[in-house]
Design an enzyme around this catalytic site. Structure first.
Site, PDB file in Angstrom:
ATOM      1  N   ASP A  67       0.744  -1.209  -0.124  1.00  0.00           N
ATOM      2  CA  ASP A  67      -0.006   0.018   0.087  1.00  0.00           C
ATOM      3  C   ASP A  67       1.114   1.248   0.023  1.00  0.00           C
ATOM      4  OD1 ASP A  67      -1.698   2.006   0.561  1.00  0.00           O
ATOM      5  OD2 ASP A  67      -2.621   1.038   2.082  1.00  0.00           O
ATOM      6  N   TYR A 159      -5.678  16.343  -8.428  1.00  0.00           N
ATOM      7  CA  TYR A 159      -4.906  15.551  -9.238  1.00  0.00           C
ATOM      8  C   TYR A 159      -3.576  16.440 -10.094  1.00  0.00           C
ATOM      9  CZ  TYR A 159      -3.775  12.227 -13.236  1.00  0.00           C
ATOM     10  OH  TYR A 159      -3.048  11.356 -13.999  1.00  0.00           O
ATOM     11  N   ALA A 161      -2.449  19.310  -9.081  1.00  0.00           N
ATOM     12  CA  ALA A 161      -1.596  19.733  -8.000  1.00  0.00           C
ATOM     13  C   ALA A 161      -0.703  18.660  -7.846  1.00  0.00           C
ATOM     14  CB  ALA A 161      -2.369  20.211  -6.870  1.00  0.00           C
TER      15      ALA A 161
HETATM   16  P1  NAD Z   1      -4.609   2.083 -13.787  1.00  0.00           P
HETATM   17  O1  NAD Z   1      -5.505   2.472 -12.625  1.00  0.00           O
HETATM   18  O2  NAD Z   1      -4.763   1.199 -14.927  1.00  0.00           O
HETATM   19  O3  NAD Z   1      -3.248   1.666 -13.026  1.00  0.00           O
HETATM   20  C1  NAD Z   1      -2.861   2.260 -11.747  1.00  0.00           C
HETATM   21  C2  NAD Z   1      -2.418   1.240 -10.775  1.00  0.00           C
HETATM   22  O4  NAD Z   1      -2.018   1.829  -9.478  1.00  0.00           O
HETATM   23  C3  NAD Z   1      -3.562   0.351 -10.476  1.00  0.00           C
HETATM   24  O5  NAD Z   1      -3.118  -1.192 -10.759  1.00  0.00           O
HETATM   25  C4  NAD Z   1      -3.814   0.316  -8.991  1.00  0.00           C
HETATM   26  O6  NAD Z   1      -3.830  -0.641  -8.313  1.00  0.00           O
HETATM   27  C5  NAD Z   1      -2.358   1.129  -8.448  1.00  0.00           C
HETATM   28  N1  NAD Z   1      -2.443   1.579  -7.233  1.00  0.00           N
HETATM   29  C6  NAD Z   1      -3.498   2.526  -6.898  1.00  0.00           C
HETATM   30  N2  NAD Z   1      -3.371   3.037  -5.460  1.00  0.00           N
HETATM   31  C7  NAD Z   1      -2.299   2.196  -5.130  1.00  0.00           C
HETATM   32  C8  NAD Z   1      -1.622   2.076  -3.509  1.00  0.00           C
HETATM   33  N3  NAD Z   1      -2.302   2.710  -2.706  1.00  0.00           N
HETATM   34  N4  NAD Z   1      -0.905   1.142  -3.846  1.00  0.00           N
HETATM   35  C9  NAD Z   1      -0.187   0.516  -4.590  1.00  0.00           C
HETATM   36  N5  NAD Z   1      -0.449   0.552  -5.706  1.00  0.00           N
HETATM   37  C10 NAD Z   1      -1.747   1.330  -6.181  1.00  0.00           C
HETATM   38  O7  NAD Z   1      -4.140   3.592 -14.257  1.00  0.00           O
HETATM   39  P2  NAD Z   1      -3.148   4.069 -15.774  1.00  0.00           P
HETATM   40  O8  NAD Z   1      -3.824   4.782 -16.475  1.00  0.00           O
HETATM   41  O9  NAD Z   1      -2.332   2.947 -15.957  1.00  0.00           O
HETATM   42  O10 NAD Z   1      -2.146   5.145 -14.646  1.00  0.00           O
HETATM   43  C11 NAD Z   1      -0.787   4.872 -14.185  1.00  0.00           C
HETATM   44  C12 NAD Z   1      -0.146   6.097 -14.170  1.00  0.00           C
HETATM   45  O11 NAD Z   1      -0.401   6.829 -15.250  1.00  0.00           O
HETATM   46  C13 NAD Z   1      -1.004   6.934 -12.866  1.00  0.00           C
HETATM   47  O12 NAD Z   1      -0.074   7.739 -12.201  1.00  0.00           O
HETATM   48  C14 NAD Z   1      -1.763   7.955 -13.737  1.00  0.00           C
HETATM   49  O13 NAD Z   1      -2.102   8.988 -12.918  1.00  0.00           O
HETATM   50  C15 NAD Z   1      -0.907   8.242 -15.060  1.00  0.00           C
HETATM   51  N6  NAD Z   1      -1.552   8.903 -16.135  1.00  0.00           N
HETATM   52  C16 NAD Z   1      -2.551   8.248 -16.732  1.00  0.00           C
HETATM   53  C17 NAD Z   1      -3.304   8.792 -17.633  1.00  0.00           C
HETATM   54  C18 NAD Z   1      -4.422   7.968 -18.644  1.00  0.00           C
HETATM   55  O14 NAD Z   1      -4.962   8.900 -19.342  1.00  0.00           O
HETATM   56  N7  NAD Z   1      -4.698   6.780 -18.291  1.00  0.00           N
HETATM   57  C19 NAD Z   1      -2.886  10.019 -18.130  1.00  0.00           C
HETATM   58  C20 NAD Z   1      -1.626  10.727 -17.628  1.00  0.00           C
HETATM   59  C21 NAD Z   1      -1.001  10.139 -16.341  1.00  0.00           C
END
Ligand code: NAD
Length: 252
Positions: A67, A159, A161
């Site tokens: 976590d 987000y 910030a």
């Molecule tokens: P996703 O939800 O598919 O993956 C995020 C992962 O983080 C999940 O597997 C989740 O279980 C894990 N996670 C969340 N809270 C957690 C915690 N407390 N401890 C451990 N793991 C935790 O999302 P994604 O789109 O693959 O996002 C990955 C990154 O990319 C993120 O940081 C997101 O902000 C960033 N991002 C995504 C996008 C988009 O459009 N998808 C755009 C810009 C940035």
């Protein structure tokens, strides 16, 4: 199968949020380039699909439940990684959450949760790996920020910030450790088709897609190559960069 001359051959890489859309794509790309991987997420059950997929391709990986909001959990996860794989060469701080609210309606708990997962965790994990990287004079820290760390978006003040904080963290630490052989960079995706994006309100998604010059959301395979480059030997002159890929949504 692992490429014998892959760009990440024998590098130990830790990827957080590896069960998610972008994280699992980075895991695939790193495995293909010969990396030895610790995949980190909220539970080993969440990591099982990508772990099994990679195992079918001949890549054994170490799944680690953590976590990231919890300092003791992070410390215990990195202890296991050191014991079972060794000192990490590459850290991808990619885990994240995405919620929406007008600022006036935002509960303090929503703000705190966003800062804990999307910003504070980057500090906790990076502090775990940095001493080993500095001692070996080689390391790569890659933070998944967002284009929303550069520009704003209504209903996402927390987000934006947090992601602006990740960009500030990236640049400041890049200064601090560049001469030690450790590079620190951020990847700033625009809207990428993952579970995180799909959780946003449908009206927001429709409006966003219509605004994009490319006319579609990004695919995770279009994001992963930047993570390979920044993690590789060839990426050595990227210092404190924010690498943007966003379908033309935000050009800087
Ligand atoms: P996703 O939800 O598919 O993956 C995020 C992962 O983080 C999940 O597997 C989740 O279980 C894990 N996670 C969340 N809270 C957690 C915690 N407390 N401890 C451990 N793991 C935790 O999302 P994604 O789109 O693959 O996002 C990955 C990154 O990319 C993120 O940081 C997101 O902000 C960033 N991002 C995504 C996008 C988009 O459009 N998808 C755009 C810009 C940035």
């Amino acid at each position: 199968m692992t490429k014998p001359q892959g760009a990440l051959r024998n590098r130990i890489a830790v990827i957080t949020g590896a069960a998610g859309g972008i994280g699992s794509a980075v895991a695939r790309a790193y495995a293909e380039q010969g990396g030895r991987l610790a995949l980190v997420d909220r539970s080993v059950e969440l990591l099982a699909p990508i772990q099994e997929e990679l195992a079918r391709g001949g890549h054994e990986v170490l799944p680690i439940a953590v976590d990231l909001r919890d300092e003791a959990s992070v410390q215990s996860a990195f202890r296991k990684i050191r014991e079972q794989l060794g000192e990490p060469d590459i850290l991808v701080n990619n885990a994240g959450i995405d919620t929406t609210s007008r600022l006036v309606d935002m509960p303090t708990q929503m703000w705190d949760e966003m800062m804990a997962v999307n910003l504070r965790s980057v500090f906790l994990t990076t502090r775990e790996v940095l001493p080993g990287m500095i001692a070996r004079k080689w390391g790569r820290i890659i933070n998944t920020a967002s284009q929303l760390g550069h520009k704003g978006a209504a209903d996402m003040v927390h987000y934006c910030a947090a992601k602006a904080g990740v960009i500030g963290f990236t640049r400041a630490l890049a200064y601090e450790v560049a001469a030690s052989g450790v590079t620190v960079n951020a990847v700033c995706p625009g809207p990428i088709d993952t579970p995180l994006l799909q959780a946003l309100p449908q009206a927001w998604l429709d409006k966003k897609r219509a605004e994009l010059p490319i006319g579609r959301f990004g695919r995770v395979e279009e994001v992963a190559p930047a993570f390979v480059l920044l993690a590789s030997e060839q990426g050595s002159y990227f210092i404190g960069s924010t690498v943007n890929m966003n379908g033309g949504d935000y050009m800087i």
